[in-house]
Design a protein around this motif. Structure first.
Motif, PDB file in Angstrom:
ATOM      1  N   ASP A   1      -6.754   3.327  16.996  1.00 53.88           N
ATOM      2  CA  ASP A   1      -8.019   3.933  17.421  1.00 53.88           C
ATOM      3  C   ASP A   1      -9.002   2.871  17.877  1.00 53.88           C
ATOM      4  O   ASP A   1      -9.654   3.003  18.916  1.00 53.88           O
ATOM      5  CB  ASP A   1      -8.639   4.717  16.258  1.00 53.88           C
ATOM      6  CG  ASP A   1      -7.894   6.011  16.032  1.00 53.88           C
ATOM      7  OD1 ASP A   1      -7.034   6.329  16.878  1.00 53.88           O
ATOM      8  OD2 ASP A   1      -8.160   6.661  15.010  1.00 53.88           O
ATOM      9  N   LEU A   2      -9.100   1.792  17.064  1.00 54.86           N
ATOM     10  CA  LEU A   2     -10.066   0.734  17.418  1.00 54.86           C
ATOM     11  C   LEU A   2      -9.710   0.112  18.741  1.00 54.86           C
ATOM     12  O   LEU A   2     -10.579  -0.184  19.561  1.00 54.86           O
ATOM     13  CB  LEU A   2     -10.084  -0.347  16.334  1.00 54.86           C
ATOM     14  CG  LEU A   2     -10.919  -0.043  15.107  1.00 54.86           C
ATOM     15  CD1 LEU A   2     -10.914  -1.247  14.183  1.00 54.86           C
ATOM     16  CD2 LEU A   2     -12.344   0.288  15.482  1.00 54.86           C
TER      17      LEU A   2
ATOM     18  N   ILE B   1       0.860  -1.195   0.000  1.00 54.66           N
ATOM     19  CA  ILE B   1       0.000   0.000   0.000  1.00 54.66           C
ATOM     20  C   ILE B   1       0.892   1.240   0.000  1.00 54.66           C
ATOM     21  O   ILE B   1       2.103   1.147   0.249  1.00 54.66           O
ATOM     22  CB  ILE B   1      -0.937   0.031   1.219  1.00 54.66           C
ATOM     23  CG1 ILE B   1      -0.127  -0.054   2.515  1.00 54.66           C
ATOM     24  CG2 ILE B   1      -1.970  -1.050   1.156  1.00 54.66           C
ATOM     25  CD1 ILE B   1      -0.915   0.353   3.721  1.00 54.66           C
ATOM     26  N   ALA B   2       0.292   2.398  -0.274  1.00 52.84           N
ATOM     27  CA  ALA B   2       1.056   3.631  -0.389  1.00 52.84           C
ATOM     28  C   ALA B   2       1.695   3.995   0.942  1.00 52.84           C
ATOM     29  O   ALA B   2       2.865   4.359   0.999  1.00 52.84           O
ATOM     30  CB  ALA B   2       0.155   4.747  -0.877  1.00 52.84           C
ATOM     31  N   SER B   3       0.928   3.872   2.002  1.00 55.78           N
ATOM     32  CA  SER B   3       1.459   4.245   3.304  1.00 55.78           C
ATOM     33  C   SER B   3       0.683   3.530   4.394  1.00 55.78           C
ATOM     34  O   SER B   3      -0.535   3.362   4.288  1.00 55.78           O
ATOM     35  CB  SER B   3       1.351   5.767   3.503  1.00 55.78           C
ATOM     36  OG  SER B   3       1.765   6.085   4.813  1.00 55.78           O
ATOM     37  N   THR B   4       1.379   3.108   5.408  1.00 55.65           N
ATOM     38  CA  THR B   4       0.710   2.473   6.545  1.00 55.65           C
ATOM     39  C   THR B   4       0.300   3.519   7.573  1.00 55.65           C
ATOM     40  O   THR B   4      -0.244   3.165   8.615  1.00 55.65           O
ATOM     41  CB  THR B   4       1.637   1.445   7.211  1.00 55.65           C
ATOM     42  OG1 THR B   4       2.867   2.096   7.528  1.00 55.65           O
ATOM     43  CG2 THR B   4       1.902   0.275   6.306  1.00 55.65           C
ATOM     44  N   LEU B   5       0.528   4.781   7.245  1.00 53.12           N
ATOM     45  CA  LEU B   5       0.295   5.830   8.224  1.00 53.12           C
ATOM     46  C   LEU B   5      -1.114   5.795   8.807  1.00 53.12           C
ATOM     47  O   LEU B   5      -1.312   5.687  10.019  1.00 53.12           O
ATOM     48  CB  LEU B   5       0.555   7.188   7.540  1.00 53.12           C
ATOM     49  CG  LEU B   5       0.318   8.416   8.391  1.00 53.12           C
ATOM     50  CD1 LEU B   5       1.376   8.523   9.493  1.00 53.12           C
ATOM     51  CD2 LEU B   5       0.355   9.678   7.520  1.00 53.12           C
ATOM     52  N   LEU B   6      -2.105   5.826   7.911  1.00 48.40           N
ATOM     53  CA  LEU B   6      -3.487   5.895   8.389  1.00 48.40           C
ATOM     54  C   LEU B   6      -3.980   4.557   8.910  1.00 48.40           C
ATOM     55  O   LEU B   6      -4.847   4.505   9.786  1.00 48.40           O
ATOM     56  CB  LEU B   6      -4.394   6.396   7.268  1.00 48.40           C
ATOM     57  CG  LEU B   6      -4.105   7.824   6.823  1.00 48.40           C
ATOM     58  CD1 LEU B   6      -4.990   8.202   5.654  1.00 48.40           C
ATOM     59  CD2 LEU B   6      -4.324   8.785   7.974  1.00 48.40           C
ATOM     60  N   TRP B   7      -3.474   3.465   8.340  1.00 47.23           N
ATOM     61  CA  TRP B   7      -3.908   2.137   8.809  1.00 47.23           C
ATOM     62  C   TRP B   7      -3.474   1.911  10.248  1.00 47.23           C
ATOM     63  O   TRP B   7      -4.259   1.437  11.066  1.00 47.23           O
ATOM     64  CB  TRP B   7      -3.341   1.038   7.899  1.00 47.23           C
ATOM     65  CG  TRP B   7      -4.005   0.983   6.566  1.00 47.23           C
ATOM     66  CD1 TRP B   7      -3.507   1.408   5.386  1.00 47.23           C
ATOM     67  CD2 TRP B   7      -5.306   0.478   6.296  1.00 47.23           C
ATOM     68  NE1 TRP B   7      -4.398   1.202   4.366  1.00 47.23           N
ATOM     69  CE2 TRP B   7      -5.524   0.628   4.910  1.00 47.23           C
ATOM     70  CE3 TRP B   7      -6.314  -0.075   7.064  1.00 47.23           C
ATOM     71  CZ2 TRP B   7      -6.697   0.242   4.283  1.00 47.23           C
ATOM     72  CZ3 TRP B   7      -7.475  -0.462   6.450  1.00 47.23           C
ATOM     73  CH2 TRP B   7      -7.672  -0.295   5.079  1.00 47.23           C
ATOM     74  N   ARG B   8      -2.256   2.238  10.535  1.00 47.69           N
ATOM     75  CA  ARG B   8      -1.781   2.065  11.916  1.00 47.69           C
ATOM     76  C   ARG B   8      -2.651   2.870  12.875  1.00 47.69           C
ATOM     77  O   ARG B   8      -3.030   2.409  13.934  1.00 47.69           O
ATOM     78  CB  ARG B   8      -0.341   2.552  12.036  1.00 47.69           C
ATOM     79  CG  ARG B   8       0.663   1.502  11.673  1.00 47.69           C
ATOM     80  CD  ARG B   8       2.053   1.954  12.074  1.00 47.69           C
ATOM     81  NE  ARG B   8       3.023   0.940  11.751  1.00 47.69           N
ATOM     82  CZ  ARG B   8       3.197  -0.149  12.474  1.00 47.69           C
ATOM     83  NH1 ARG B   8       2.456  -0.358  13.532  1.00 47.69           N
ATOM     84  NH2 ARG B   8       4.090  -1.058  12.128  1.00 47.69           N
ATOM     85  N   LYS B   9      -2.943   4.057  12.430  1.00 49.09           N
ATOM     86  CA  LYS B   9      -3.737   4.933  13.293  1.00 49.09           C
ATOM     87  C   LYS B   9      -5.142   4.352  13.512  1.00 49.09           C
ATOM     88  O   LYS B   9      -5.686   4.376  14.624  1.00 49.09           O
ATOM     89  CB  LYS B   9      -3.843   6.311  12.628  1.00 49.09           C
ATOM     90  CG  LYS B   9      -4.251   7.399  13.572  1.00 49.09           C
ATOM     91  CD  LYS B   9      -3.990   8.741  12.919  1.00 49.09           C
ATOM     92  CE  LYS B   9      -4.414   9.902  13.785  1.00 49.09           C
ATOM     93  NZ  LYS B   9      -5.616   9.751  14.516  1.00 49.09           N
ATOM     94  N   ALA B  10      -5.713   3.794  12.427  1.00 47.98           N
ATOM     95  CA  ALA B  10      -7.056   3.213  12.533  1.00 47.98           C
ATOM     96  C   ALA B  10      -7.063   2.046  13.506  1.00 47.98           C
ATOM     97  O   ALA B  10      -7.972   1.914  14.340  1.00 47.98           O
ATOM     98  CB  ALA B  10      -7.528   2.761  11.157  1.00 47.98           C
ATOM     99  N   VAL B  11      -6.037   1.220  13.398  1.00 48.18           N
ATOM    100  CA  VAL B  11      -5.963   0.062  14.294  1.00 48.18           C
ATOM    101  C   VAL B  11      -5.825   0.524  15.732  1.00 48.18           C
ATOM    102  O   VAL B  11      -6.504   0.036  16.636  1.00 48.18           O
ATOM    103  CB  VAL B  11      -4.779  -0.839  13.880  1.00 48.18           C
ATOM    104  CG1 VAL B  11      -4.511  -1.871  14.952  1.00 48.18           C
ATOM    105  CG2 VAL B  11      -5.052  -1.484  12.552  1.00 48.18           C
TER     106      VAL B  11
END
Lengths: 664, 298
Positions: free
Chosen positions: A47-48, A35-45
């Motif tokens: 957050d959950l 993926i382009a960046s894990t930046l937002l995915w890490r944050k989403a995880v």
């Protein structure tokens, strides 16, 4: 709670829990996706995870839930049971009533079918350490399956029970059940007596319930049925007139057992042909509550019974059938059958060295058309007469033979009245003479002693005769019977221990012949009873379940007996007689080559207890009132569906949690 | 291995002809090095009169207004607007993350850069193209004149997305190397783990007429993922193990919206024009409609 298959649980647990733990602790193989960046995915995880409660527990929550679901499944495999009020009885006796009233229709199925289903449910609810036996009872009880823990055998036994029209009797069934439940141990060795649970599936209409005693264990009645509406024929009497034997009277008694008034047609069929119809109107027996508690004892309310009386000219033998119109829940009592015999005067042989009282009495009866013919032989003539003078078709030519002071072995099949001398039989003997004693007891309800004033009889002496136990003692004195009735081998013996005259035949031995009509009534009763069907105009009917005998022509070793439903049974012939006991349904049972008067037998219910189909809500036995349940109650409720439901619920919760969580 | 893009992939002749109608609008008027076609705040030699002022010794006598002297007998100098050239700078993010999506964000960004550059060249602006990833460059500086368009397209075609993005360093370098004020257009996805604030502040500090275009691929806006995944960051090789669920996707979208909103707010508060586009939006539509509406082009 107990388990029917506890051994399965550790096996399944051993087979499933370790793999689950192994799978859980193995690292999940994930598909790699660029993926382009894990930046937002890490944050989403993150957050959950931050927003979820019980963070520390969450890491293992799925495992815990899976283990819980698995535990529920393992418990379900063990077939858990919720123990009801049955207690810890290891032995259960399932007693299923298949008497006539159990044929009552209860909305598409009979009471017997409901009872069988309830019994199958009981079997299903049994735990592994319980045993059961199956008894089917009506007038007789039969063990269909002895004590076993094999549920299949028990189920087969229950399913094999068929409907009968016989009356319901509990005493024999209870005795049989208790006999099987009593453990047999060595003498002197104490054994643990397990209490049995007797579960009776019945509608409660058991004629002898009040005599039933439960010595050990618990009796539980599972009451089936709810129908109350029934009108039935409770009595059928077919008689020929004494004076005009060709005239036949048919009297049918019809009774309403329901809660509603009823108007029914009573039809008379002779040899299948409709001869007459009468309408009867019947009042209700009572309201719904009352009729399930009332007893048959005591006078019945006005109008619930009605008689239909028919008079017809019939100088041949015929099959009489009385039918009730309309339909009700219980069909077996809507028809009654009788076999009218051809009119035939009774013939009597008097064997006496000389007895004018007997001679006069017989002559009086003959003149009153109560007797056809009477011959008098001396004892010597009796012994010397050729066989053909005495016997026809293997039976005595005379309807009744009166032997006055003459004991003899010459007794072809027939009916005998002995005065002052018993028949020569192995188990009948004279022990001595009794003088100047009074009679202790007599059965004035017996047809032979009906209207006979025994209490005024004076007898100076009589023979002390020993008779077998099965003989019916009609008059008893201090040391033995005075008048007894013995039936065996197609012969009936009415043995009167005293004679009219004393031993030297010069003085009267009794005042009976001098005082009033007692003696001649007795003689008439005795002749009518012994001659039986020959005089009454009706072949004696048989109750369902009772056995009957029929004389057949010499020759074949087996004969066929045709049942009311058209099927036929092959029955062996023994000494020109067949005995048939499978009279479980009402109707006419006929034989292929019977002797005249022996071609058929009518089997009738004619039982008010069975016709009263309203379930008995207050069944009393000798030991007290019985605990009752309806068939819908359940004992030993299986818990495995609940376990599976719990498993499904846990899995659903797990799925919800799984969808809301992510492992990083 | 990234393949070099053909020039015709960036701009086709028909589209170029449509671009010739457009001009780049600068909300600020900047001083340039050379006289150009743009009016400058600086007064100088042009045909357009601006103002008068009193003559002081040393002024060029050629600009004295003799008509006024004859009427009023006072010396006034005529002031004219001087026409200057405009610096148009396009910063294109060529980090590895820009090579993501279909069409890829890097191609989309280079097309936009090519279009802006062409408009600038056609209008005699001084166009600079700066690519950056984890390091600054390559760059093409100060190109002027329509005839150089092929060089510009060639330069853009040869750019390849590679390396991790470092917006801060790139902006800092740009600000140092390009002190002339002008229009600066930043094309990036702004998915920089080092943050975008520092880099943009460098540019804002130079008072450029700053435009920020954030471009994301449809796959990033609406992720089409499911199952248990190991997400690999194409820039730094970082991994994120996720189990895709509706909740997670929703949370990702919320975060993306929040991230874009923060960037927009950051820009708006500082007078920077922020634009967001998906690479699913047709490129010509972005240039001809969207950028015109937002005031970059007219």
């Amino acid at each position: 709670m107990n388990f029917l298959a506890p051994w399965l649980m550790p096996v399944v647990a051993a087979a499933t829990i370790p793999p689950l733990l192994l799978l859980y602790f193995l690292k999940l193989k994930r598909r790699e996706v660029p993926i382009a960046s894990t930046l937002l995915w890490r944050k989403a995880v993150e957050d959950l995870q931050v927003n979820s409660p019980f963070q520390k527990l969450r890491n293992n929550l799925l495992l815990i839930l899976q283990l819980l679901a698995l535990t529920a499944a393992i418990l379900a495999v063990g077939d858990p049971m919720f123990a009801g009020h049955r207690g810890v009885e290891k032995a259960i006796v399932l007693m299923i009533d298949h008497s006539g009233s159990m044929a009552t229709d209860e909305g598409g199925e009979t009471r017997l079918e409901i009872a069988k289903r309830a019994a199958l449910k009981e079997i299903e609810d049994m735990s592994t350490d319980q045993r059961a036996m199956v008894i089917a009872f009506a007038d007789r009880a039969r063990v269909l399956c002895p004590f076993t823990d094999d549920k299949n055998a028990l189920r087969r036994a229950v399913e094999s029970i068929t409907q009968t029209d016989a009356p319901g009797r509990l005493v024999e069934a209870m005795a049989l059940a208790e006999a099987h439940s009593t453990p047999v141990g060595e003498v002197g060795v104490e054994i643990e007596i397990a209490e049995s649970q007797y579960v009776v599936f019945t509608d409660g209409r058991l004629a002898d319930a009040a005599q039933t005693i439960v010595q050990r264990g618990q009796l539980e009645i599972i009451r089936v049925g709810a129908s109350t509406e029934n009108v039935g024929i409770v009595n059928l009497d077919v008689r020929r007139h004494y004076e005009a034997p060709e005239r036949l009277s048919v009297l049918a008694r019809v009774r309403n057992f329901g809660t509603q008034a009823s108007t029914r047609d009573v039809s008379l069929y002779v040899d299948g042909e409709l001869k007459a119809v009468q309408t009867v109107q019947l009042a209700p027996l009572g309201n719904a509550n009352a009729i399930s508690q009332q007893s048959l004892a005591g006078p019945s309310p006005d109008g619930v019974e009605s008689n239909a009386a028919f008079e017809l000219f019939l100088d041949t033998a015929a099959r009489i059938e009385v039918r009730l119109s309309g339909q009700d829940a219980f069909a077996a009592d809507d028809r009654a059958y009788a076999l009218a015999t051809a009119p035939r005067p009774v013939s009597v042989l008097l064997v006496t060295p000389g007895n004018r009282y007997l001679g006069h009495a017989l002559e009086a009866l003959r003149r009153a058309n109560l007797l056809g013919s009477a011959e008098t032989w001396t004892p010597e003539e009796y012994e010397k007469k050729p066989t053909e003078d005495l016997e026809v078709d293997g039976r005595c030519k005379f309807d009744v033979v009166i032997l006055d002071g003459h004991s003899t072995e010459r007794l072809p099949p027939g009916n005998y009245l002995f005065f002052a001398g018993p028949p020569v039989l192995d188990d009948v003997r004279i022990r001595g003479t009794v003088s100047h004693q009074a009679f202790l007891d007599w059965d004035d309800t017996h047809p032979i002693l009906r209207h006979v004033p025994v209490q005024t009889m004076v007898v100076f002496s009589w023979l002390d005769i020993e008779v077998p136990d099965q003989a019916i003692k009609l008059i008893e004195a201090d040391n033995g019977p005075v008048l007894s009735l013995l039936s065996r081998d197609k012969r009936q013996y009415l043995v009167c221990s005293f004679g009219i005259f004393d031993e030297d035949r010069r003085h009267l031995n009794t005042t009976w012949v001098l005082e009033g009509p007692g003696f001649i009534i007795f003689l008439q009763n005795a002749l009518r009873y012994l001659a039986g069907a020959s005089t009454t105009g009706q072949v004696p009917p048989v109750k369902p379940g009772e056995a009957f005998e029929l004389a057949v022509r010499p020759g074949p070793s087996t004969v066929r007996i045709y049942r009311p439903d058209g099927s036929a049974d092959s029955v062996p012939v023994q000494r020109n007689t067949v005995t048939y006991g499978r009279t479980d349904r009402v109707g006419i049972y006929s034989i292929s080559n019977g002797l005249p008067g022996n071609e058929a037998r009518a089997v009738n219910l004619l039982d008010e207890t069975e016709s009263w189909i309203a379930p008995n809500s207050q069944l009393q036995i000798a030991s007290g009132e019985v605990q009752q349940r309806t068939g819908k109650d359940r004992v030993n409720r299986p818990l495995w569906p609940w376990m599976l439901g719990a498993m499904g619920l846990i899995l659903a919760v797990e799925w919800l949690i799984y969808n809301k969580r992510v492992l990083v | 291995m990234p393949v070099a893009t053909r020039k015709s992939d960036l701009l086709d002749p028909e589209f170029m002809s449509r671009l010739e109608q457009l001009d780049i609008v600068s909300r600020k008027i900047f001083a340039g090095k050379m006289k150009g076609e743009r009016r400058s705040k600086r007064k100088g030699q042009s045909v357009e009169f601006a103002d008068y002022r009193n003559y002081v010794v040393g002024d060029d006598l050629r600009f004295l207004d003799w008509n006024i002297y004859g009427r009023l007998e006072r010396l006034f100098i005529k002031l004219f607007f001087e026409e200057e050239d405009l610096h148009v700078n396009v910063l294109v993010d060529m980090s590895k993350s820009m090579d993501f999506g279909n069409p890829s964000k890097s191609l989309y960004a280079r097309r936009v850069a090519a279009a802006i550059a062409y408009i600038g060249l056609v209008n005699y602006n001084r166009v600079s193209l700066v690519a950056f990833s984890d390091q600054y460059g390559p760059e093409m500086v100060g190109v002027r004149g329509r005839r150089l368009i092929h060089q510009v397209l060639g330069h853009l075609s040869d750019l390849q997305a590679d390396g991790a993005g470092n917006l801060s360093a790139a902006c800092r370098q740009f600000a140092i190397r390009h002190p002339q004020r002008g229009v600066v257009l930043v094309l990036s996805d702004f998915m920089d783990k080092g943050g975008y604030e520092t880099g943009l502040r460098y540019l804002i500090g130079r008072h450029y007429d700053l435009y920020v275009i954030q471009m994301l691929s449809p796959e990033e806006i609406e992720p089409n993922l499911n199952g248990d995944l190991r997400l690999r960051d194409v820039e730094d090789g970082d991994f994120a193990e996720v189990t895709i669920s509706r909740a997670l996707i929703n949370r990702y979208k919320q975060n993306l919206n929040a991230y874009c909103s923060q960037l927009r707010d950051f820009c708006t508060r500082r007078g920077v024009t922020y634009m967001f586009t998906s690479t699913a939006v047709p490129f010509d539509q972005l240039v001809l409609n969207y950028l015109r509406r937002r005031g970059l082009l007219r």
